[in-house]
Design a protein around this motif. Structure first.
Motif, mmCIF file in Angstrom:
data_model
loop_
_atom_site.group_PDB
_atom_site.id
_atom_site.type_symbol
_atom_site.label_atom_id
_atom_site.label_comp_id
_atom_site.label_asym_id
_atom_site.label_seq_id
_atom_site.Cartn_x
_atom_site.Cartn_y
_atom_site.Cartn_z
ATOM 1 N N GLY A 10 0.814 -1.206 0.000
ATOM 2 C CA GLY A 10 0.000 0.000 0.000
ATOM 3 C C GLY A 10 0.842 1.248 0.000
ATOM 4 O O GLY A 10 2.041 1.211 -0.265
ATOM 5 N N LEU A 11 0.183 2.347 0.307
ATOM 6 C CA LEU A 11 0.828 3.659 0.346
ATOM 7 C C LEU A 11 1.011 4.079 1.797
ATOM 8 O O LEU A 11 0.075 4.006 2.597
ATOM 9 C CB LEU A 11 -0.049 4.683 -0.384
ATOM 10 N N VAL A 12 2.223 4.514 2.125
ATOM 11 C CA VAL A 12 2.507 4.930 3.496
ATOM 12 C C VAL A 12 3.469 6.108 3.458
ATOM 13 O O VAL A 12 4.251 6.251 2.501
ATOM 14 C CB VAL A 12 3.108 3.743 4.293
ATOM 15 N N GLN A 13 3.412 6.934 4.468
ATOM 16 C CA GLN A 13 4.349 8.062 4.545
ATOM 17 C C GLN A 13 5.697 7.588 5.065
ATOM 18 O O GLN A 13 5.793 6.578 5.774
ATOM 19 C CB GLN A 13 3.784 9.136 5.468
ATOM 20 N N ALA A 14 6.715 8.337 4.712
ATOM 21 C CA ALA A 14 8.050 8.031 5.217
ATOM 22 C C ALA A 14 8.025 7.972 6.743
ATOM 23 O O ALA A 14 7.389 8.797 7.394
ATOM 24 C CB ALA A 14 9.032 9.085 4.740
ATOM 25 N N GLY A 15 8.718 6.970 7.268
ATOM 26 C CA GLY A 15 8.734 6.751 8.701
ATOM 27 C C GLY A 15 7.665 5.783 9.183
ATOM 28 O O GLY A 15 7.696 5.344 10.341
ATOM 29 N N GLY A 16 6.742 5.459 8.313
ATOM 30 C CA GLY A 16 5.652 4.564 8.665
ATOM 31 C C GLY A 16 6.038 3.102 8.551
ATOM 32 O O GLY A 16 7.192 2.758 8.284
ATOM 33 N N SER A 17 5.030 2.254 8.773
ATOM 34 C CA SER A 17 5.249 0.809 8.767
ATOM 35 C C SER A 17 4.210 0.110 7.907
ATOM 36 O O SER A 17 3.084 0.599 7.740
ATOM 37 C CB SER A 17 5.146 0.253 10.197
ATOM 38 N N LEU A 18 4.609 -1.026 7.382
ATOM 39 C CA LEU A 18 3.711 -1.934 6.673
ATOM 40 C C LEU A 18 4.134 -3.358 6.992
ATOM 41 O O LEU A 18 5.315 -3.611 7.278
ATOM 42 C CB LEU A 18 3.782 -1.734 5.155
ATOM 43 N N ARG A 19 3.182 -4.262 6.916
ATOM 44 C CA ARG A 19 3.490 -5.673 7.094
ATOM 45 C C ARG A 19 2.992 -6.446 5.878
ATOM 46 O O ARG A 19 1.799 -6.431 5.577
ATOM 47 C CB ARG A 19 2.830 -6.225 8.356
ATOM 48 N N LEU A 20 3.906 -7.102 5.200
ATOM 49 C CA LEU A 20 3.555 -7.933 4.058
ATOM 50 C C LEU A 20 3.390 -9.376 4.504
ATOM 51 O O LEU A 20 4.118 -9.855 5.380
ATOM 52 C CB LEU A 20 4.640 -7.853 2.982
ATOM 53 N N SER A 21 2.436 -10.040 3.872
ATOM 54 C CA SER A 21 2.216 -11.458 4.139
ATOM 55 C C SER A 21 2.237 -12.210 2.817
ATOM 56 O O SER A 21 1.863 -11.671 1.772
ATOM 57 C CB SER A 21 0.864 -11.677 4.821
ATOM 58 N N CYS A 22 2.646 -13.461 2.885
ATOM 59 C CA CYS A 22 2.647 -14.312 1.692
ATOM 60 C C CYS A 22 2.230 -15.716 2.111
ATOM 61 O O CYS A 22 2.825 -16.303 3.019
ATOM 62 C CB CYS A 22 4.025 -14.344 1.056
ATOM 63 N N ALA A 23 1.209 -16.218 1.428
ATOM 64 C CA ALA A 23 0.705 -17.552 1.707
ATOM 65 C C ALA A 23 1.067 -18.480 0.555
ATOM 66 O O ALA A 23 0.760 -18.173 -0.603
ATOM 67 C CB ALA A 23 -0.799 -17.511 1.896
ATOM 68 N N ALA A 24 1.677 -19.582 0.896
ATOM 69 C CA ALA A 24 2.016 -20.600 -0.092
ATOM 70 C C ALA A 24 0.987 -21.713 -0.019
ATOM 71 O O ALA A 24 0.624 -22.175 1.069
ATOM 72 C CB ALA A 24 3.410 -21.160 0.174
ATOM 73 N N SER A 25 0.491 -22.131 -1.188
ATOM 74 C CA SER A 25 -0.506 -23.194 -1.226
ATOM 75 C C SER A 25 -0.294 -24.061 -2.453
ATOM 76 O O SER A 25 0.484 -23.733 -3.345
ATOM 77 C CB SER A 25 -1.916 -22.603 -1.227
ATOM 78 N N GLY A 26 -1.023 -25.165 -2.486
ATOM 79 C CA GLY A 26 -0.907 -26.068 -3.617
ATOM 80 C C GLY A 26 -0.174 -27.341 -3.228
ATOM 81 O O GLY A 26 -0.221 -27.775 -2.087
ATOM 82 N N ARG A 27 0.533 -27.879 -4.202
ATOM 83 C CA ARG A 27 1.218 -29.143 -4.000
ATOM 84 C C ARG A 27 2.574 -28.892 -3.335
ATOM 85 O O ARG A 27 3.587 -28.697 -3.996
ATOM 86 C CB ARG A 27 1.389 -29.864 -5.326
ATOM 87 N N ILE A 28 2.594 -28.905 -2.017
ATOM 88 C CA ILE A 28 3.807 -28.636 -1.249
ATOM 89 C C ILE A 28 4.184 -29.857 -0.432
ATOM 90 O O ILE A 28 3.476 -30.219 0.493
ATOM 91 C CB ILE A 28 3.619 -27.420 -0.325
ATOM 92 N N PHE A 29 5.311 -30.466 -0.808
ATOM 93 C CA PHE A 29 5.823 -31.598 -0.042
ATOM 94 C C PHE A 29 6.812 -31.100 1.007
ATOM 95 O O PHE A 29 6.753 -31.478 2.157
ATOM 96 C CB PHE A 29 6.486 -32.608 -0.982
ATOM 97 N N ARG A 30 7.706 -30.225 0.565
ATOM 98 C CA ARG A 30 8.659 -29.596 1.483
ATOM 99 C C ARG A 30 8.811 -28.135 1.076
ATOM 100 O O ARG A 30 8.985 -27.828 -0.095
ATOM 101 C CB ARG A 30 10.041 -30.247 1.425
ATOM 102 N N LEU A 31 8.743 -27.248 2.056
ATOM 103 C CA LEU A 31 8.921 -25.828 1.824
ATOM 104 C C LEU A 31 10.258 -25.439 2.423
ATOM 105 O O LEU A 31 10.432 -25.482 3.636
ATOM 106 C CB LEU A 31 7.774 -25.058 2.468
ATOM 107 N N ASN A 32 11.194 -25.054 1.594
ATOM 108 C CA ASN A 32 12.540 -24.749 2.062
ATOM 109 C C ASN A 32 12.621 -23.252 2.353
ATOM 110 O O ASN A 32 11.814 -22.717 3.091
ATOM 111 C CB ASN A 32 13.560 -25.207 1.034
ATOM 112 N N ALA A 33 13.557 -22.575 1.784
ATOM 113 C CA ALA A 33 13.714 -21.151 2.068
ATOM 114 C C ALA A 33 12.552 -20.342 1.486
ATOM 115 O O ALA A 33 11.985 -20.701 0.451
ATOM 116 C CB ALA A 33 15.020 -20.640 1.490
ATOM 117 N N MET A 34 12.217 -19.267 2.171
ATOM 118 C CA MET A 34 11.234 -18.302 1.681
ATOM 119 C C MET A 34 11.860 -16.923 1.796
ATOM 120 O O MET A 34 12.729 -16.690 2.645
ATOM 121 C CB MET A 34 9.940 -18.370 2.486
#
Length: 121
Positions: A10-34
């Motif tokens: 999103g849009l934020v002013q300098a000095g502000g904060s944001l939190r990004l999230s990422c969801a992995a789905s589907g055919r996952i046997f092993r999830l290594n580095a992200m």
């Protein structure tokens, strides 16, 4: 197949904060580095931070002390807490994961579609 879906940009002013999230789905046997990468207009995509399956982290020098990467292995999710944001942090942020889809296969890299982060001065 594997899908990575980012949210939280999103849009934020300098000095502000944001939190990004990422969801992995589907055919996952092993999830290594992200990890999280970013690409600003006219620039190459660069690593922001990554985290191993065991929790070891690595940060770009430009974000050390301001950004924190974390993951929830039970939920196949990775997060990026971004504090003290600067205009130069403006970019499209991409989630990245190294995944094994089957015990017989090798690990492959997957990418999300990206989420825009804009920091105004």
């Amino acid at each position: 197949q594997v899908q990575l879906v980012e949210s939280g940009g999103g849009l934020v002013q300098a000095g502000g904060s944001l939190r990004l999230s990422c969801a992995a789905s589907g055919r996952i046997f092993r999830l290594n580095a992200m990890g999280w990468y970013r690409q600003a207009p006219g620039k190459q995509r660069e690593l922001v931070a990554d985290i191993s399956s065991g929790g070891s982290t690595n940060y770009a020098d430009s974000v050390k002390g301001r950004f924190t990467i974390s993951r929830d292995n039970a939920k196949n999710m990775v997060y990026l807490q971004m504090n003290s944001l600067k205009p130069e942090d403006t970019a499209v942020y991409y989630c990245n994961a190294v995944v094994r889809t089957d015990w017989k296969t090798a690990y492959y890299e997957y990418w999300g579609q990206g989420t825009q982060v804009t920091v105004s001065s």
